[in-house]
Design an enzyme around this catalytic site. Structure first.
Site, PDB file in Angstrom:
ATOM      1  N   ARG A  66       0.828  -1.218   0.000  1.00  0.00           N
ATOM      2  CA  ARG A  66       0.000   0.000   0.000  1.00  0.00           C
ATOM      3  C   ARG A  66       0.863   1.268   0.000  1.00  0.00           C
ATOM      4  O   ARG A  66       0.526   2.256  -0.662  1.00  0.00           O
ATOM      5  CB  ARG A  66      -0.918  -0.014   1.230  1.00  0.00           C
ATOM      6  CG  ARG A  66      -1.887   1.162   1.246  1.00  0.00           C
ATOM      7  CD  ARG A  66      -2.910   1.015   2.366  1.00  0.00           C
ATOM      8  NE  ARG A  66      -3.921   2.047   2.311  1.00  0.00           N
ATOM      9  CZ  ARG A  66      -4.213   2.866   3.327  1.00  0.00           C
ATOM     10  NH1 ARG A  66      -3.570   2.762   4.478  1.00  0.00           N
ATOM     11  NH2 ARG A  66      -5.150   3.768   3.181  1.00  0.00           N
ATOM     12  N   HIS A  70       0.482   4.407  -2.586  1.00  0.00           N
ATOM     13  CA  HIS A  70       0.290   5.789  -2.138  1.00  0.00           C
ATOM     14  C   HIS A  70       1.448   6.686  -2.551  1.00  0.00           C
ATOM     15  O   HIS A  70       1.271   7.891  -2.707  1.00  0.00           O
ATOM     16  CB  HIS A  70       0.049   5.827  -0.628  1.00  0.00           C
ATOM     17  CG  HIS A  70      -1.340   5.417  -0.252  1.00  0.00           C
ATOM     18  ND1 HIS A  70      -1.988   5.888   0.866  1.00  0.00           N
ATOM     19  CD2 HIS A  70      -2.211   4.578  -0.869  1.00  0.00           C
ATOM     20  CE1 HIS A  70      -3.212   5.346   0.927  1.00  0.00           C
ATOM     21  NE2 HIS A  70      -3.359   4.544  -0.113  1.00  0.00           N
ATOM     22  N   VAL A  74       0.786   9.868  -6.034  1.00  0.00           N
ATOM     23  CA  VAL A  74       0.958  11.271  -5.662  1.00  0.00           C
ATOM     24  C   VAL A  74       2.249  11.797  -6.304  1.00  0.00           C
ATOM     25  O   VAL A  74       3.354  11.543  -5.821  1.00  0.00           O
ATOM     26  CB  VAL A  74       0.985  11.431  -4.125  1.00  0.00           C
ATOM     27  CG1 VAL A  74       1.115  12.897  -3.742  1.00  0.00           C
ATOM     28  CG2 VAL A  74      -0.287  10.829  -3.524  1.00  0.00           C
ATOM     29  N   ASN A  99      -3.716   8.841   4.743  1.00  0.00           N
ATOM     30  CA  ASN A  99      -2.514   8.208   5.314  1.00  0.00           C
ATOM     31  C   ASN A  99      -2.431   8.253   6.836  1.00  0.00           C
ATOM     32  O   ASN A  99      -1.860   7.340   7.456  1.00  0.00           O
ATOM     33  CB  ASN A  99      -1.264   8.879   4.740  1.00  0.00           C
ATOM     34  CG  ASN A  99      -1.136   8.673   3.236  1.00  0.00           C
ATOM     35  OD1 ASN A  99      -1.667   7.698   2.701  1.00  0.00           O
ATOM     36  ND2 ASN A  99      -0.458   9.577   2.561  1.00  0.00           N
ATOM     37  N   HIS A 203      -6.237  -5.832  -2.345  1.00  0.00           N
ATOM     38  CA  HIS A 203      -7.054  -5.955  -1.130  1.00  0.00           C
ATOM     39  C   HIS A 203      -7.338  -7.419  -0.767  1.00  0.00           C
ATOM     40  O   HIS A 203      -8.167  -7.694   0.084  1.00  0.00           O
ATOM     41  CB  HIS A 203      -8.351  -5.143  -1.274  1.00  0.00           C
ATOM     42  CG  HIS A 203      -8.121  -3.657  -1.243  1.00  0.00           C
ATOM     43  ND1 HIS A 203      -9.086  -2.732  -1.526  1.00  0.00           N
ATOM     44  CD2 HIS A 203      -7.007  -2.928  -0.959  1.00  0.00           C
ATOM     45  CE1 HIS A 203      -8.584  -1.503  -1.423  1.00  0.00           C
ATOM     46  NE2 HIS A 203      -7.324  -1.601  -1.088  1.00  0.00           N
TER      47      HIS A 203
HETATM   48  C1  HEM Z   1      -8.996   1.551  -6.023  1.00  0.00           C
HETATM   49  C2  HEM Z   1      -8.976   2.438  -5.059  1.00  0.00           C
HETATM   50  C3  HEM Z   1      -8.538   2.120  -3.663  1.00  0.00           C
HETATM   51  C4  HEM Z   1      -9.146   2.553  -2.530  1.00  0.00           C
HETATM   52  C5  HEM Z   1     -10.390   3.433  -2.453  1.00  0.00           C
HETATM   53  C6  HEM Z   1      -8.418   1.998  -1.424  1.00  0.00           C
HETATM   54  C7  HEM Z   1      -8.721   2.230  -0.106  1.00  0.00           C
HETATM   55  C8  HEM Z   1      -8.151   1.565   0.963  1.00  0.00           C
HETATM   56  C9  HEM Z   1      -8.546   1.736   2.334  1.00  0.00           C
HETATM   57  C10 HEM Z   1      -9.627   2.687   2.825  1.00  0.00           C
HETATM   58  C11 HEM Z   1      -7.788   0.901   3.091  1.00  0.00           C
HETATM   59  C12 HEM Z   1      -7.845   0.737   4.610  1.00  0.00           C
HETATM   60  C13 HEM Z   1      -7.154   1.915   5.251  1.00  0.00           C
HETATM   61  C14 HEM Z   1      -7.401   2.029   6.742  1.00  0.00           C
HETATM   62  O1  HEM Z   1      -8.046   1.182   7.328  1.00  0.00           O
HETATM   63  O2  HEM Z   1      -6.941   3.004   7.304  1.00  0.00           O
HETATM   64  C15 HEM Z   1      -6.902   0.207   2.199  1.00  0.00           C
HETATM   65  C16 HEM Z   1      -5.985  -0.743   2.584  1.00  0.00           C
HETATM   66  C17 HEM Z   1      -5.090  -1.342   1.725  1.00  0.00           C
HETATM   67  N1  HEM Z   1      -4.902  -1.013   0.383  1.00  0.00           N
HETATM   68 FE1  HEM Z   1      -6.156   0.071  -0.760  1.00  0.00          FE
HETATM   69  N2  HEM Z   1      -7.379   1.259  -1.897  1.00  0.00           N
HETATM   70  C18 HEM Z   1      -7.398   1.293  -3.248  1.00  0.00           C
HETATM   71  C19 HEM Z   1      -6.487   0.720  -4.111  1.00  0.00           C
HETATM   72  C20 HEM Z   1      -5.361   0.030  -3.693  1.00  0.00           C
HETATM   73  C21 HEM Z   1      -4.278  -0.369  -4.566  1.00  0.00           C
HETATM   74  C22 HEM Z   1      -4.193  -0.048  -6.041  1.00  0.00           C
HETATM   75  C23 HEM Z   1      -3.385  -1.044  -3.785  1.00  0.00           C
HETATM   76  C24 HEM Z   1      -2.059  -1.659  -4.161  1.00  0.00           C
HETATM   77  C25 HEM Z   1      -1.721  -2.003  -5.386  1.00  0.00           C
HETATM   78  C26 HEM Z   1      -3.929  -1.086  -2.446  1.00  0.00           C
HETATM   79  C27 HEM Z   1      -3.378  -1.750  -1.381  1.00  0.00           C
HETATM   80  C28 HEM Z   1      -3.913  -1.800  -0.106  1.00  0.00           C
HETATM   81  C29 HEM Z   1      -3.446  -2.708   0.927  1.00  0.00           C
HETATM   82  C30 HEM Z   1      -2.411  -3.793   0.744  1.00  0.00           C
HETATM   83  C31 HEM Z   1      -4.167  -2.392   2.093  1.00  0.00           C
HETATM   84  C32 HEM Z   1      -3.983  -3.016   3.490  1.00  0.00           C
HETATM   85  C33 HEM Z   1      -2.822  -2.301   4.171  1.00  0.00           C
HETATM   86  C34 HEM Z   1      -2.470  -2.787   5.579  1.00  0.00           C
HETATM   87  O3  HEM Z   1      -3.022  -3.752   6.076  1.00  0.00           O
HETATM   88  O4  HEM Z   1      -1.599  -2.124   6.185  1.00  0.00           O
HETATM   89  N3  HEM Z   1      -5.101  -0.395  -2.421  1.00  0.00           N
HETATM   90  N4  HEM Z   1      -7.129   0.637   0.909  1.00  0.00           N
END
Ligand code: HEM
Ligand SMILES: *[C@@H]1O[C@H](CO)[C@@H](O)[C@H](O)[C@H]1NC(C)=O
Ligand SMILES: *[C@@H]1O[C@H](CO)[C@@H](O)[C@H](O)[C@H]1NC(C)=O
Ligand SMILES: *[C@@H]1O[C@H](CO)[C@@H](O)[C@H](O)[C@H]1NC(C)=O
Ligand SMILES: *[C@@H]1O[C@H](CO)[C@@H](O)[C@H](O)[C@H]1NC(C)=O
Ligand SMILES: *[C@@H]1O[C@H](CO)[C@@H](O)[C@H](O)[C@H]1NC(C)=O
Ligand SMILES: *[C@@H]1O[C@H](CO)[C@@H](O)[C@H](O)[C@H]1NC(C)=O
Ligand SMILES: *[C@@H]1O[C@H](CO)[C@@H](O)[C@H](O)[C@H]1NC(C)=O
Ligand SMILES: CC(=O)N[C@H]1CO[C@H](CO)[C@@H](O)[C@@H]1O
Length: 331
Positions: A66, A70, A74, A99, A203
């Site tokens: 993630r 991010h 940006v 973030n 995800h």
């Molecule tokens: C398509 C739009 C996307 C949205 C709206 C989105 C949104 C989010 C949100 C809201 C979370 C949880 C954050 C929290 O609980 O504070 C999350 C977690 C995560 N996102 Fe996304 N995301 C998107 C795309 C992506 C992409 C493209 C990737 C990587 C290629 C990604 C990788 C991850 C990962 C691996 C987590 C878990 C992180 C952890 O457990 O520390 N996301 N995302």
């Protein structure tokens, strides 16, 4: 119809790989052998650092993945996300809305950077370390049956000397986004519906806070009723518990597989933005979700190609850049 689309998809997937490599390499002058002569130990050092971190805490693979997304969304993949705020002078990305209290893994990158500096001082950018670390994080979170996607990482990125919280707030998609917003935010980066769908498969690992999925499980008819009720009763009360965590893909929360797409079809995902990819009236993303749910190899191939394309996002021309000595601050 379904058969025709699937065979077409194989061609598109093969073409996407070539285009992604070419686009990334040309866009920023990147190449996989960039540090062959100047830092031959680089890839082994990064892989060892990620392996150590994931062994200590399995979720860290997801967190590093993630972090890379991010960074790249940006102002391109320039390690801008790693810059600490300098009070009174500079407010960066770490405390921006998407973030703050959420993005993690900074210490892992610091530790790897220190190891890299010990082998090859003042040579390798933080942005390249993060790109390699994200690749290794996925590979090390692999599903044993599937084998785990991997890809060659073009290198030669430069680290940013500036950024802003506002850039993160406006470029990163919010968890309540509908499909038109997701498609247009990805299109703004040169990424299409296939990239969006494949990259959302990230995800399949990691965790999310109640605060970001509450509205989906309380208010959206698109969510499976029993799934939503279970989360309301266990981790996500109507008020309070904002920081409580749930796995984005409950069956195998630390394994990089195609389980997320099966969850999407079953309407058992946490985020409104994720469910928007399936069953929200767009035949293109619906078909991709079904194809990835049925075929983990197809997902792995498209994900790898899309990650190379994501990693090719370049800072605006003329924004300078450097090889930072410490990933948290400009030289
Ligand atoms: C398509 C739009 C996307 C949205 C709206 C989105 C949104 C989010 C949100 C809201 C979370 C949880 C954050 C929290 O609980 O504070 C999350 C977690 C995560 N996102 Fe996304 N995301 C998107 C795309 C992506 C992409 C493209 C990737 C990587 C290629 C990604 C990788 C991850 C990962 C691996 C987590 C878990 C992180 C952890 O457990 O520390 N996301 N995302
Ligand atoms: C860099 O090293 C890799 C691995 O040894 C090799 O496959 C590649 O051809 C080299 N590239 C260049 C430009 O030297
Ligand atoms: C504060 O901002 C100025 C102007 O961007 C910059 O030259 C300087 O290095 C910054 N100071 C620190 C400590 O980052
Ligand atoms: C690395 O190089 C920089 C700049 O040349 C120098 O300031 C720093 O002390 C060096 N660090 C190590 C660990 O050798
Ligand atoms: C950083 O500065 C460069 C050059 O002034 C500018 O083009 C770029 O947009 C800035 N980046 C951010 C994220 O503010
Ligand atoms: C659900 O929707 C109602 C009506 O729009 C709103 O007042 C409420 O805050 C929403 N609840 C959540 C948890 O999003
Ligand atoms: C579905 O997404 C595709 C790909 O971006 C787009 O071209 C198409 O207009 C969308 N269709 C609908 C009904 O939103
Ligand atoms: C799954 O996808 C891979 C890669 O696109 C393809 O080679 C394979 O034939 C597909 N398997 C099935 C059962 O469709
Ligand atoms: C690039 C890379 O590190 N790929 C690895 C992914 O995981 C498999 C299984 O352990 C390795 O064989 C690859 O070398």
């Amino acid at each position: 119809m379904a058969t025709g689309w699937l065979s077409g998809a194989l061609w598109l997937s093969a073409l996407a790989t070539v285009a992604a490599l070419a686009g990334g390499a040309q866009g920023q002058g990147l190449s996989p052998g960039f540090y062959n002569a100047t830092c031959p130990a680089l890839q082994a050092v990064v892989r060892r650092g990620v392996a150590r971190a994931v062994r200590r805490e399995p979720r860290m693979g997801a967190s590093i993945l993630r972090l890379f997304f991010h960074d790249c969304f940006v102002n391109g993949c320039d390690a801008s996300v790693l810059l600490d705020d300098v009070p009174g002078n500079f407010t960066g990305e770490k405390n921006a809305g998407p973030n703050a209290n959420s993005l993690r893994g900074y210490e892992v990158i610091d530790a790897i950077k220190a190891q890299v500096e010990a082998s090859c001082n003042a040579t390798v950018s933080c942005a390249d370390i993060l790109a390699l670390a994200a690749r290794d994080a996925v590979n090390l979170s692999r599903d044993m049956q599937l084998g785990g996607p991997s890809w060659t990482v073009p290198l030669g990125r430069r680290d940013a000397r500036n950024t802003s919280a506002n850039a993160a707030n406006t470029n990163l998609p919010p968890p309540d986004a509908g499909l038109p917003t997701l498609l247009s935010m990805f299109r703004a980066k040169g990424l299409d519906a296939r990239d969006l769908t494949a990259l959302s498969g990230a995800h399949t690992v990691g965790r999310a806070r109640c605060a970001v999925f509450r509205s989906h499980i309380y208010n959206d008819t698109a969510a499976d009723a029993a799934f939503a009720a279970g989360l309301r009763a266990s981790v996500c009360p109507a008020a309070g518990g904002d920081g409580n965590l749930a796995p984005l893909e409950p069956q195998a929360p630390d394994a990089f597989d195609n389980g997320f797409f099966r969850d999407l079809v079953a309407r058992r995902v946490l985020l409104r933005s994720d469910q928007a990819l399936y069953g929200a009236g767009n035949g293109t993303t619906d078909a991709l979700v079904r194809a990835y749910a049925a075929n983990g190899t197809a997902f792995a191939a498209d994900f790898a190609a899309a990650m190379v394309r994501l990693g090719g996002l370049a800072p605006a021309a003329g924004s300078g850049g450097e090889v930072r000595l410490n990933c948290r601050r400009v030289n």
